[in-house]
Design an enzyme around this catalytic site. Sequence first.
Site, PDB file in Angstrom:
ATOM      1  N   LYS A  39       0.853  -1.190   0.000  1.00 18.53           N
ATOM      2  CA  LYS A  39       0.000   0.000   0.000  1.00 18.53           C
ATOM      3  C   LYS A  39       0.887   1.237   0.000  1.00 18.53           C
ATOM      4  O   LYS A  39       1.740   1.408   0.863  1.00 18.53           O
ATOM      5  CB  LYS A  39      -0.894   0.002   1.233  1.00 18.53           C
ATOM      6  CG  LYS A  39      -1.632   1.320   1.480  1.00 18.53           C
ATOM      7  CD  LYS A  39      -2.312   1.340   2.851  1.00 18.53           C
ATOM      8  CE  LYS A  39      -2.832   2.734   3.189  1.00 18.53           C
ATOM      9  NZ  LYS A  39      -3.427   2.793   4.551  1.00 18.53           N
TER      10      LYS A  39
ATOM     11  N   ASP B 283      -2.405  10.632   3.534  1.00 17.66           N
ATOM     12  CA  ASP B 283      -3.802  10.255   3.745  1.00 17.66           C
ATOM     13  C   ASP B 283      -4.489  11.262   4.657  1.00 17.66           C
ATOM     14  O   ASP B 283      -4.327  11.232   5.873  1.00 17.66           O
ATOM     15  CB  ASP B 283      -3.878   8.850   4.358  1.00 17.66           C
ATOM     16  CG  ASP B 283      -5.315   8.422   4.604  1.00 17.66           C
ATOM     17  OD1 ASP B 283      -6.213   8.965   3.928  1.00 17.66           O
ATOM     18  OD2 ASP B 283      -5.535   7.551   5.471  1.00 17.66           O
TER      19      ASP B 283
ATOM     20  N   LYS C 297      -9.638  13.116   8.596  1.00 20.35           N
ATOM     21  CA  LYS C 297      -9.076  12.765   9.889  1.00 20.35           C
ATOM     22  C   LYS C 297      -9.010  13.994  10.794  1.00 20.35           C
ATOM     23  O   LYS C 297      -9.009  15.136  10.324  1.00 20.35           O
ATOM     24  CB  LYS C 297      -7.650  12.224   9.715  1.00 20.35           C
ATOM     25  CG  LYS C 297      -7.546  10.906   8.977  1.00 20.35           C
ATOM     26  CD  LYS C 297      -6.084  10.528   8.806  1.00 20.35           C
ATOM     27  CE  LYS C 297      -5.938   9.195   8.070  1.00 20.35           C
ATOM     28  NZ  LYS C 297      -6.381   8.056   8.892  1.00 20.35           N
TER      29      LYS C 297
ATOM     30  N   ASP D   9       1.914   6.725   5.476  1.00 20.47           N
ATOM     31  CA  ASP D   9       0.893   5.736   5.133  1.00 20.47           C
ATOM     32  C   ASP D   9       1.250   4.944   3.882  1.00 20.47           C
ATOM     33  O   ASP D   9       0.427   4.221   3.339  1.00 20.47           O
ATOM     34  CB  ASP D   9      -0.458   6.440   4.945  1.00 20.47           C
ATOM     35  CG  ASP D   9      -1.634   5.519   5.231  1.00 20.47           C
ATOM     36  OD1 ASP D   9      -1.448   4.505   5.919  1.00 20.47           O
ATOM     37  OD2 ASP D   9      -2.748   5.818   4.767  1.00 20.47           O
TER      38      ASP D   9
ATOM     39  N   ASP E  56     -11.876   7.144   4.501  1.00 13.92           N
ATOM     40  CA  ASP E  56     -10.618   6.967   5.222  1.00 13.92           C
ATOM     41  C   ASP E  56     -10.213   5.497   5.310  1.00 13.92           C
ATOM     42  O   ASP E  56      -9.146   5.179   5.819  1.00 13.92           O
ATOM     43  CB  ASP E  56     -10.721   7.580   6.629  1.00 13.92           C
ATOM     44  CG  ASP E  56      -9.370   7.706   7.308  1.00 13.92           C
ATOM     45  OD1 ASP E  56      -8.349   7.779   6.591  1.00 13.92           O
ATOM     46  OD2 ASP E  56      -9.325   7.721   8.552  1.00 13.92           O
TER      47      ASP E  56
ATOM     48  N   GLU F 163      -9.206   3.704   2.860  1.00 13.17           N
ATOM     49  CA  GLU F 163      -8.807   3.767   1.450  1.00 13.17           C
ATOM     50  C   GLU F 163      -7.742   2.758   1.065  1.00 13.17           C
ATOM     51  O   GLU F 163      -7.635   2.373  -0.101  1.00 13.17           O
ATOM     52  CB  GLU F 163      -8.335   5.187   1.108  1.00 13.17           C
ATOM     53  CG  GLU F 163      -6.880   5.510   1.426  1.00 13.17           C
ATOM     54  CD  GLU F 163      -6.517   5.375   2.899  1.00 13.17           C
ATOM     55  OE1 GLU F 163      -5.348   5.049   3.186  1.00 13.17           O
ATOM     56  OE2 GLU F 163      -7.372   5.595   3.774  1.00 13.17           O
TER      57      GLU F 163
ATOM     58  N   ARG G 102      -7.352  -0.400   1.608  1.00 12.91           N
ATOM     59  CA  ARG G 102      -7.867  -1.673   1.086  1.00 12.91           C
ATOM     60  C   ARG G 102      -8.388  -1.514  -0.340  1.00 12.91           C
ATOM     61  O   ARG G 102      -8.397  -2.467  -1.113  1.00 12.91           O
ATOM     62  CB  ARG G 102      -8.941  -2.214   2.037  1.00 12.91           C
ATOM     63  CG  ARG G 102     -10.175  -1.385   2.153  1.00 12.91           C
ATOM     64  CD  ARG G 102     -10.932  -1.605   3.459  1.00 12.91           C
ATOM     65  NE  ARG G 102     -10.193  -1.060   4.585  1.00 12.91           N
ATOM     66  CZ  ARG G 102     -10.600  -1.142   5.852  1.00 12.91           C
ATOM     67  NH1 ARG G 102     -11.750  -1.742   6.142  1.00 12.91           N
ATOM     68  NH2 ARG G 102      -9.885  -0.622   6.826  1.00 12.91           N
TER      69      ARG G 102
END
Length: 498
Positions: A264, A269, A276, A287, A346, A348, A350
Amino acid sequence: MTVLPTISFSKISAPKKGTAVILVAKSGKVPAIAAEIDPSGNIARAMDVSKFKGKAKSVVDIVAPAGASVDRILVIGVGDGDSVKEGDWAALGGIVRAKTASDKNLAVILDCDGVAIAPDAAAAFAQGMILRAYDFDKYKTKKKDDEDGGDKPAAQKTTLMVDNPSDCKKVWTSAEGVARGIMLARDLVNEPANILGPVEFAARAEALSALGVEIEILTEKEMKKLGMGALLGVSQGSVRPPRLVVMKWNGGKAKDQPVAFIGKGVVFDTGGISIKPAGGMDDMKGDMGGAAAVTGLMHALAARKAKANVIGIIGLVENMPDGNAQRPGDIVTSMSGQTIEVINTDAEGRLVLCDALWYCKETYKPKFMINLATLTGAILIALGQNRAGLFSNDDELAGQLYEAGEASGDRVWRMPMGPEYDKMIDSKFADMKNVGGRHAGSITAAQFLKRYVGDVPWSHLDIAGTAMASPASDTNQSWGSGYGVRLLDRLVADYYEA
């Protein structure tokens, strides 16, 4: 700027200058060479006065020892020689580096009464020294040492004195490649997002071609043709275009089925429309720790010329909340054809991984797939920062990962999966939704990914607690840890090389 020691190996002899390091186990007996280095008996007196018993990581520092051939002697405790593992040798190397960073000439006597020091142990010790020396300060115009008057790290010449220098040199060649892969992963995680966007990250990965890694970079246009609606949905709120990078190392036989690692790579993010909280959002530059680990792994495998065919795939996006960003309630179609109701923008990572996993499965037909992702805060609640969460559809692969983690120090802990959790992500409007509620958040994320791997043996590593904001250790003082490189390199070396 990181100043790394220069490592060399030689036969054991008494050094004539600089600093000498001597190892002592719980027996308390110093190696025979100590008498040549210190004929006046300073070591014995210092050990006696300090009540030094060889306890692991204990240190006696003797400066300007009278009558000695060197300027300084460090005595390092090894502990119980029968239980010293690879990670312990790396930790000792890290301690030695921390104690001697400003010394220009260092000789380490890798000889210890009652302890067999194999080439692997010597290489781990050297690797610990290199990793402890890592320092990400490239954006500081005034260095800490300039401000506090401390000693600056020296361009240190380090000689590791061993019984079998030629064997150690061979092992070190591989171990150094792994160390540099770990440091590459740390660099990527530590970089600010304004410097490292998807395009810039892809360029860093492309640089691995110098080591013989084959690189293919898919642009937004190509991903649209492939139908990667889940990944592209995440990126659509950012002005920075996404990239999917495929890295291939062909070190095995042409007919050998490849093994595959998927990362990933959300370079920043915000959470998207499901934004967030401001506090701690700066951490979200990390991230992309999964993509960093896969990139570092590919460097390690290529640098040591691993005898395996390996695919590394990283999905690179930025998750931003502009007027074109996807909304909670949107439905996207993944490359597999399965539809996803986006309940929370959020969640995201996956969405990025599901398209990358499907693409890998369909294109390369791998022996197994392992994905790494800073996926859920829930895994920190479950496991803290000492182990990554391991989810798998294959007991053999999960067992191999566990053993590789125990050996390398990048440890994992297996978490449950099952149909009762899978039901939690069923959607009223699409084939699935991207979150399953507050409970079992890490597990439902894994269940989501499992829907994209088919019958391929697969493991998901949730590294949210281990890849960034990592606790300081003997081998790492950096915010980014490089977690996963050692783990997966060890997995390949122990189980999948010819």
